[in-house]
Design a protein around this motif. Sequence first.
Motif, short mmCIF file in Angstrom:
data_model
loop_
_atom_site.label_atom_id
_atom_site.label_comp_id
_atom_site.label_asym_id
_atom_site.label_seq_id
_atom_site.Cartn_x
_atom_site.Cartn_y
_atom_site.Cartn_z
N ASP A 131 3.12 2.23 -2.35
CA ASP A 131 3.82 2.85 -3.39
C ASP A 131 2.73 2.18 -4.27
N HIS A 132 2.29 2.85 -5.32
CA HIS A 132 1.23 2.71 -5.93
C HIS A 132 2.16 1.30 -6.79
N GLU A 134 0.32 -1.04 0.17
CA GLU A 134 0.16 -0.15 -0.15
C GLU A 134 0.91 1.05 -0.26
#
Length: 290
Positions: free
Chosen positions: A47-48, A45
């Motif tokens: 880092d996209h 969650e």
Amino acid sequence: NPSNLGFIKAVNQGIRASQRPWVCLLNNDTVATRGWLSEMIRVAESDHRIGLVNPTSNSLGFRSGRVPIDVYAEQLRSQSGRWTELSTALGFCLLARRSLFDRIGLLNESYGMGNFDDDDLSRRVRAEGLLSARACGAYVYHEEKASFRELPGWEKEFEKNRRIFEDRWGRSLRILWVIPPGTSPPFETALELSKQGHWITWMAVPDALPEALRSRTQVSQIPVTEKNWRWKTLLRLMTKRKKPFHLAVCQEEQWRRQAQRFHCFHFAHILPKTNPEEILRRCQALSRAR
């Protein structure tokens, strides 16, 4: 299933049957430790760009030694939230969003009973511009190949899957990278090749590696000194028998001439030029060569 359909088809059945936003594949030859899953989700969650997450594990080179597994895992909790990039995520304990499988598809069932399906998935994730990551603060022990090695014909199946993978993605090269005294290490080029899945043995004077390379499982480091670097690196090149090097890179012309002179002992390609563009081009060609 009434009969054994193999690891990959069974996993895909499980993914289709589940309904939650996260999917975690966990082998039956693992030992999970406190907080392992929540820490992996925390990293995913954060880092996209992260598509796949592995925990820290002996399978990635992090062994507890004589320290009990749970004690070693507690020591790693100080690294909660930290992650490092992997070139390939391993399937023994693998976390992903369900939306990722909706986007790129499930495990490739061409790999039959298993092996190289996780390599293939990692390459597909990379092709989508996403990353594979190791959650530094999570630990899962893996008793490697505990199930596969009991299967009859396992080695034959492994070789068949290796050919399927290499036909599709190219083979992962084993590269000896020698950095003589007084030369500038090409860190960025080495990092790019490790991201592509190639294995690098780094022998340098000085022997310091930046964190971006040191933390990668694809890169191993062997220390040398100004006094012994030439004979020690040549000896390494000539005596690595089990998994010999495909390619040797060195900026010094004298070293390259000596390595070429002893070619009958190692059979590795010796690059005549060592600029970044040439190294990347030759690696791409060797990876696809048969």
